[in-house]
Structure formats: structure tokens, C-alpha cells
Design a protein around this motif. Structure first.
Motif, PDB file in Angstrom:
ATOM      1  N   LYS A 148       0.842  -1.207   0.000  1.00 33.47           N
ATOM      2  CA  LYS A 148       0.000   0.000   0.000  1.00 33.47           C
ATOM      3  C   LYS A 148       0.870   1.247   0.000  1.00 33.47           C
ATOM      4  O   LYS A 148       0.600   2.219  -0.716  1.00 33.47           O
ATOM      5  CB  LYS A 148      -0.913  -0.014   1.221  1.00 33.47           C
ATOM      6  CG  LYS A 148      -1.858   1.164   1.306  1.00 33.47           C
ATOM      7  CD  LYS A 148      -2.769   1.041   2.529  1.00 33.47           C
ATOM      8  CE  LYS A 148      -3.716   2.239   2.628  1.00 33.47           C
ATOM      9  NZ  LYS A 148      -4.599   2.132   3.821  1.00 33.47           N
ATOM     10  N   ARG A 149       1.948   1.226   0.778  1.00 36.35           N
ATOM     11  CA  ARG A 149       2.850   2.383   0.846  1.00 36.35           C
ATOM     12  C   ARG A 149       3.538   2.627  -0.497  1.00 36.35           C
ATOM     13  O   ARG A 149       3.658   3.774  -0.951  1.00 36.35           O
ATOM     14  CB  ARG A 149       3.897   2.155   1.941  1.00 36.35           C
ATOM     15  CG  ARG A 149       4.899   3.312   2.095  1.00 36.35           C
ATOM     16  CD  ARG A 149       5.713   3.163   3.353  1.00 36.35           C
ATOM     17  NE  ARG A 149       6.633   4.289   3.478  1.00 36.35           N
ATOM     18  CZ  ARG A 149       7.927   4.221   3.200  1.00 36.35           C
ATOM     19  NH1 ARG A 149       8.454   3.074   2.778  1.00 36.35           N
ATOM     20  NH2 ARG A 149       8.699   5.278   3.336  1.00 36.35           N
ATOM     21  N   LEU A 150       3.995   1.563  -1.148  1.00 37.91           N
ATOM     22  CA  LEU A 150       4.659   1.726  -2.442  1.00 37.91           C
ATOM     23  C   LEU A 150       3.696   2.283  -3.494  1.00 37.91           C
ATOM     24  O   LEU A 150       4.101   3.081  -4.350  1.00 37.91           O
ATOM     25  CB  LEU A 150       5.240   0.393  -2.905  1.00 37.91           C
ATOM     26  CG  LEU A 150       6.465  -0.123  -2.144  1.00 37.91           C
ATOM     27  CD1 LEU A 150       6.978  -1.409  -2.774  1.00 37.91           C
ATOM     28  CD2 LEU A 150       7.578   0.917  -2.087  1.00 37.91           C
ATOM     29  N   LYS A 151       2.448   1.862  -3.428  1.00 32.56           N
ATOM     30  CA  LYS A 151       1.454   2.406  -4.359  1.00 32.56           C
ATOM     31  C   LYS A 151       1.260   3.900  -4.131  1.00 32.56           C
ATOM     32  O   LYS A 151       1.101   4.674  -5.091  1.00 32.56           O
ATOM     33  CB  LYS A 151       0.132   1.664  -4.204  1.00 32.56           C
ATOM     34  CG  LYS A 151       0.141   0.265  -4.788  1.00 32.56           C
ATOM     35  CD  LYS A 151      -1.233  -0.392  -4.676  1.00 32.56           C
ATOM     36  CE  LYS A 151      -1.230  -1.775  -5.307  1.00 32.56           C
ATOM     37  NZ  LYS A 151      -2.555  -2.447  -5.205  1.00 32.56           N
ATOM     38  N   GLN A 152       1.284   4.322  -2.879  1.00 33.76           N
ATOM     39  CA  GLN A 152       1.148   5.736  -2.571  1.00 33.76           C
ATOM     40  C   GLN A 152       2.359   6.522  -3.060  1.00 33.76           C
ATOM     41  O   GLN A 152       2.229   7.617  -3.620  1.00 33.76           O
ATOM     42  CB  GLN A 152       0.979   5.933  -1.062  1.00 33.76           C
ATOM     43  CG  GLN A 152       0.786   7.370  -0.616  1.00 33.76           C
ATOM     44  CD  GLN A 152      -0.464   8.001  -1.210  1.00 33.76           C
ATOM     45  OE1 GLN A 152      -1.471   7.335  -1.430  1.00 33.76           O
ATOM     46  NE2 GLN A 152      -0.406   9.298  -1.499  1.00 33.76           N
ATOM     47  N   ILE A 153       3.544   5.967  -2.884  1.00 38.74           N
ATOM     48  CA  ILE A 153       4.760   6.628  -3.370  1.00 38.74           C
ATOM     49  C   ILE A 153       4.740   6.707  -4.894  1.00 38.74           C
ATOM     50  O   ILE A 153       5.128   7.728  -5.487  1.00 38.74           O
ATOM     51  CB  ILE A 153       6.016   5.881  -2.879  1.00 38.74           C
ATOM     52  CG1 ILE A 153       6.133   5.996  -1.355  1.00 38.74           C
ATOM     53  CG2 ILE A 153       7.282   6.432  -3.546  1.00 38.74           C
ATOM     54  CD1 ILE A 153       7.232   5.140  -0.768  1.00 38.74           C
ATOM     55  N   GLU A 154       4.274   5.651  -5.542  1.00 38.01           N
ATOM     56  CA  GLU A 154       4.178   5.666  -7.005  1.00 38.01           C
ATOM     57  C   GLU A 154       3.190   6.732  -7.470  1.00 38.01           C
ATOM     58  O   GLU A 154       3.445   7.452  -8.448  1.00 38.01           O
ATOM     59  CB  GLU A 154       3.758   4.302  -7.536  1.00 38.01           C
ATOM     60  CG  GLU A 154       3.645   4.269  -9.045  1.00 38.01           C
ATOM     61  CD  GLU A 154       3.381   2.882  -9.581  1.00 38.01           C
ATOM     62  OE1 GLU A 154       3.400   2.724 -10.821  1.00 38.01           O
ATOM     63  OE2 GLU A 154       3.170   1.954  -8.794  1.00 38.01           O
ATOM     64  N   LYS A 155       2.080   6.867  -6.782  1.00 40.53           N
ATOM     65  CA  LYS A 155       1.095   7.892  -7.131  1.00 40.53           C
ATOM     66  C   LYS A 155       1.715   9.279  -7.024  1.00 40.53           C
ATOM     67  O   LYS A 155       1.539  10.133  -7.909  1.00 40.53           O
ATOM     68  CB  LYS A 155      -0.117   7.774  -6.203  1.00 40.53           C
ATOM     69  CG  LYS A 155      -1.224   8.772  -6.492  1.00 40.53           C
ATOM     70  CD  LYS A 155      -2.403   8.561  -5.548  1.00 40.53           C
ATOM     71  CE  LYS A 155      -3.515   9.581  -5.817  1.00 40.53           C
ATOM     72  NZ  LYS A 155      -4.661   9.390  -4.892  1.00 40.53           N
ATOM     73  N   GLN A 156       2.483   9.500  -5.964  1.00 40.47           N
ATOM     74  CA  GLN A 156       3.162  10.791  -5.782  1.00 40.47           C
ATOM     75  C   GLN A 156       4.209  11.022  -6.869  1.00 40.47           C
ATOM     76  O   GLN A 156       4.382  12.141  -7.355  1.00 40.47           O
ATOM     77  CB  GLN A 156       3.813  10.842  -4.398  1.00 40.47           C
ATOM     78  CG  GLN A 156       2.819  10.826  -3.249  1.00 40.47           C
ATOM     79  CD  GLN A 156       3.485  10.638  -1.900  1.00 40.47           C
ATOM     80  OE1 GLN A 156       4.695  10.398  -1.807  1.00 40.47           O
ATOM     81  NE2 GLN A 156       2.705  10.717  -0.829  1.00 40.47           N
ATOM     82  N   THR A 157       4.912   9.942  -7.257  1.00 38.75           N
ATOM     83  CA  THR A 157       5.921  10.054  -8.307  1.00 38.75           C
ATOM     84  C   THR A 157       5.285  10.482  -9.627  1.00 38.75           C
ATOM     85  O   THR A 157       5.802  11.352 -10.343  1.00 38.75           O
ATOM     86  CB  THR A 157       6.656   8.711  -8.487  1.00 38.75           C
ATOM     87  OG1 THR A 157       7.272   8.335  -7.262  1.00 38.75           O
ATOM     88  CG2 THR A 157       7.732   8.824  -9.568  1.00 38.75           C
ATOM     89  N   LYS A 158       4.144   9.873  -9.977  1.00 38.23           N
ATOM     90  CA  LYS A 158       3.458  10.194 -11.229  1.00 38.23           C
ATOM     91  C   LYS A 158       2.907  11.611 -11.236  1.00 38.23           C
ATOM     92  O   LYS A 158       2.836  12.264 -12.290  1.00 38.23           O
ATOM     93  CB  LYS A 158       2.328   9.200 -11.474  1.00 38.23           C
ATOM     94  CG  LYS A 158       2.801   7.799 -11.810  1.00 38.23           C
ATOM     95  CD  LYS A 158       1.618   6.852 -12.003  1.00 38.23           C
ATOM     96  CE  LYS A 158       2.066   5.468 -12.400  1.00 38.23           C
ATOM     97  NZ  LYS A 158       0.922   4.534 -12.542  1.00 38.23           N
ATOM     98  N   GLN A 159       2.502  12.106 -10.083  1.00 31.10           N
ATOM     99  CA  GLN A 159       1.911  13.439  -9.991  1.00 31.10           C
ATOM    100  C   GLN A 159       2.956  14.546  -9.921  1.00 31.10           C
ATOM    101  O   GLN A 159       2.626  15.720 -10.110  1.00 31.10           O
ATOM    102  CB  GLN A 159       1.008  13.525  -8.751  1.00 31.10           C
ATOM    103  CG  GLN A 159      -0.248  12.658  -8.844  1.00 31.10           C
ATOM    104  CD  GLN A 159      -1.052  12.663  -7.564  1.00 31.10           C
ATOM    105  OE1 GLN A 159      -0.557  13.053  -6.496  1.00 31.10           O
ATOM    106  NE2 GLN A 159      -2.302  12.239  -7.651  1.00 31.10           N
TER     107      GLN A 159
END
Length: 412
Positions: A225-236
Motif C-alpha cells: 500500500k505504501r509503495l502504491k502511494q509513493i508511485e502515485k506521488q511520483t506520477k503526480q
């Protein structure tokens, strides 16, 4: 452990002086490792359990182990001598902060202590004398605690710069035993390790705000779940400040994350608190199988890494068409530890790239590392005796990829 049939067949066909198929066997080595990172003093503390199966036709009275961190212990090791000859790095490990080692070993077999001793010449090799001979087809459980001092990343693979870690060559592992006998060469920088196939179940404990890049399946739900959140931040993220490389203070809270992977010869991992994360799904040609690809990178080269997923995707699809489908369920690419000048470092299902100044350099590094997953990882050629096989075939694959993609530009 799951032995991959086409791998065994290809090893027999391509290895010079190959053995008769009836003589070929692989020992079974399945690992369960629990390890904790102390990033204040740069130590690992762990415990390892190995299910070792003797698939050889003969009985074994002893088992040799590699202890790679001891190659960094002093200037009398094979690694230190090699580095002096190749790079002129004299007295490389004479400074304590630069050196590394492994200690606190206490081997048991079936919960009974066994006699063990170091190799007469090489402190990164030891021999366990079994209390009872291990007959063909039998399995034993070997356990040991261990402690590793992580060296400064001044040479070879294992190392750290501040609180950025590349953890490879870090745990005790049995030497390869096959029809040629025991392979007990000391650790060296020139040529990757030669290890048995096996499964890995690795649990890593470290401060909560670290991001870990590792091969295989991440089974910890909170970390996924944390990695998905970091990935979302990376894309944004609209832009990356390449000069912003400050290392955050480590969290006082700890976490434990778990990875599993099968039919592999090594397990390495990288840890940093500054990683950005991107992932992708890649469908293999002529197959229903889908591969998860992951990228971990820092601000330093973020602008080059933004489109690196397409290099991985193209590489996996091309190599699968040319050399046989990619075996593992994931592939991970990681930027090199900031502050080092190390070369590309490739392992089964994961690669670490060197510093790149242009996107073409990064692409070449990634697809080169990916190709090693075929010829070093899945085929497991012995670098010590046949280095031209993995090196030559991986170079061929990388060159074919670039030539196929950039034919009109005549880049080569």
C-alpha cells in the motif's frame, strides 16, 4: 525449489565439455532469512535457515559455505589483492570504516552443533563437517545466526554511502556441488557469484521510512500500500530537483517487510529513504503470463528514469522472443547508490545501474542488466570457469536490442 527444465538442458548444451545428461544434478538449497538493518552503525544482524537436499548420487560428509562479507575484511583477501592489481587500490580495507566482515556464526544441523572451520587460504570460505553423512536424496536443516558489518561502497558490490545501501553478497550460502565436485573459489569482483538454485523467503526489518528494492513477490500488505502511494506521488510530480539529495532522518518506528521468490541463485536488495517508485505490467509474447516491473530512483537522475519503464518492457518482450520467455514474475531496476562510481551490477530479476548522463546510457545499462537475467540468472553459467558465456551472450542480447530498435539511426 522448482528446477526449470529448459535451463538445465541449455546448460548442458552450451557448456564446453558438457556432462552426460545422466550425470547432471542440482543440489536443493532453500533459504529462510530474517535480517535487521542498523543504519546508525551500518550493521546487519540476522538468522538463516537452509533446507539442503543432496541430489547427488553420492553421500556427502561435509558442506562448504561461502562467507562473502569476509572478502572485505582485510588486505590479504583475494578481493583486496585483485583490486590492487586491477585498480591500484592499495590498503583498501586497512581503514575500519571501509572494511566489512561477517561474524557471530554458529552453525547447527538438525538443531545440533557441528564442527566447522575456515578455509586455510580464504577467510570467506568455511567447511561444515556433518555429524552424520548426508545420503543421496536426503534433506537436512542448517541454521546459523550471523552479523555483517557493511563496508563503505568503495569497491565491488556490498556497501553503503551514508544511509544508502546495496546489500549483495551478504549471507552465508552453500558452495555449488555438482559432478565436478565442490566449487570453492574465493569471492572476487571480476565475475559474478556461482550459486545453487533455490527459493528465498526473506524478511527485512529496518526504519519505517526506508524504501526497499528487491526481487520477487512483496507479501507485506502495508508495504504494498505504501509503495502504491509513493508511485502515485511520483506520477503526480511535475518536476524533480536533481540537487535535492538530502537524506531524511530515520524513523524511530521499525517495520518488517517480506519477499519471496523461487528458482533463483541469489537474493540482493537495496534500501534508501529517497527513492521514487514506478511500476508496470508486461505481457510476454506467445504466453498468458504477465510480468510486474518496478523502478526505484532518486532525484539525482529522475528526469532520465521517467520513461525507463518502456526500456524494460521492450527488453523483456524482445529477449523473450529471442531466448525463451522470462521465467520470473517480476523484474526490478534500481539507480546506483548515489556518491559511488560503481559499474552496472546485475543479478537474477534485479539490476542496479551506474550513473548515466544521457537517457541512451541509462537505456543501455537497463537492457544490459536485464539480459543478465537470462544468461547469468536463469542459465547460471559459472563465471569463474566460463566467463565468456554470460558476458558474451549478454552483450550479444544488448547489442541486438539496440540494433533492432535504432536501426535507422545507425547508432552502433
Amino acid at each position: 525449489m522448482k528446477i526449470i527444465p529448459w535451463i538445465a538442458a541449455t546448460i548442458l548444451i552450451l557448456t564446453p565439455g558438457f556432462l552426460n545428461a545422466q550425470d547432471y544434478f542440482q543440489q536443493g538449497v532453500d533459504y529462510t532469512i530474517q535480517v535487521k538493518l542498523d543504519d546508525q552503525i551500518h550493521f546487519l544482524r540476522g538468522i538463516e535457515e537452509i533446507e539442503y537436499t543432496n541430489n547427488a548420487p553420492e553421500t556427502l560428509a561435509e558442506i562448504y559455505f561461502h562467507l562473502p562479507p569476509n572478502a572485505y575484511k582485510n588486505n590479504q583477501t583475494y578481493l583486496a589483492e585483485e583490486q590492487f592489481q586491477q585498480e591500484g587500490k592499495h590498503y583498501l580495507f586497512s581503514v575500519y570504516s571501509q572494511s566489512g566482515f561477517i561474524d557471530s556464526l554458529n552453525f547447527t544441523v538438525e538443531n545440533k552443533e557441528v564442527k566447522w572451520d575456515y578455509h586455510k587460504k580464504h577467510i570467506d570460505i568455511c567447511r561444515l563437517t556433518l555429524n552424520e553423512p548426508l545420503k543421496a536424496g536426503e534433506t537436512i536443516t542448517i541454521k546459523t545466526p550471523f552479523r555483517v558489518k557493511i563496508p563503505l561502497a568503495v569497491t565491488s558490490r556490498l556497501g553503503h554511502v551514508d544511509q544508502s545501501y546495496k546489500i549483495s553478497q551478504w549471507f552465508p550460502r552453500p558452495a555449488v556441488y555438482n559432478a565436478e565436485g565442490w566449487h570453492v573459489n574465493p569471492y572476487r569482483d571480476l565475475g559474478k557469484s556461482y550459486s545453487e538454485y533455490g527459493s528465498f523467503d526473506v524478511s527485512i526489518t529496518l526504519p519505517e521510512n526506508y524504501i526497499v528494492a528487491a526481487p520477487g513477490k512483496l507479501t507485506t500488505k502495508s508495504e504494498k500500500k505504501r509503495l502504491k502511494q509513493i508511485e502515485k506521488q511520483t506520477k503526480q510530480k511535475l518536476g524533480f530537483n536533481a540537487d535535492d539529495m538530502e537524506i531524511p532522518e530515520s524513523s524511530k518506528e521499525l517495520k518488517t517487510i517480506r519477499y519471496t521468490i523461487d528458482s533463483i541463485t541469489d537474493f540482493v536488495w537495496f534500501a534508501d529513504k529517497r527513492y521514487h517508485v514506478l511500476s508496470n505490467e508486461v505481457s510476454l509474447p506467445n504466453s498468458q503470463k504477465t510480468i510486474t516491473t518496478r523502478m526505484f530512483f532518486t532525484n539525482e537522475q529522475a528526469d532520465l528514469w521517467k520513461n525507463a519503464n518502456e526500456y524494460i518492457k521492450q527488453g523483456i518482450q524482445d529477449y523473450s522472443k529471442w531466448f525463451g520467455n522470462y521465467t520470473y514474475n517480476s523484474f526490478t531496476a534500481v539507480t546506483g547508490v548515489p556518491g559511488t562510481d560503481s559499474d552496472n551490477e546485475s543479478y537474477p530479476a534485479i539490476t542496479c545501474t551506474k550513473f548515466s548522463e544521457k537517457k541512451q546510457q541509462l537505456e543501455k545499462s537497463i537492457v544490459q542488466g536485464l539480459c543478465y537475467s537470462w544468461f547469468s540468472g536463469m542459465l547460471n553459467f559459472n563465471y569463474k570457469s566460463h566467463p565468456f558465456l554470460p558476458e558474451g551472450l549478454a552483450k550479444f542480447g544488448e547489442t541486438r536490442y539496440l540494433r533492432n530498435k535504432y536501426e535507422k539511426e545507425n547508432r552502433l
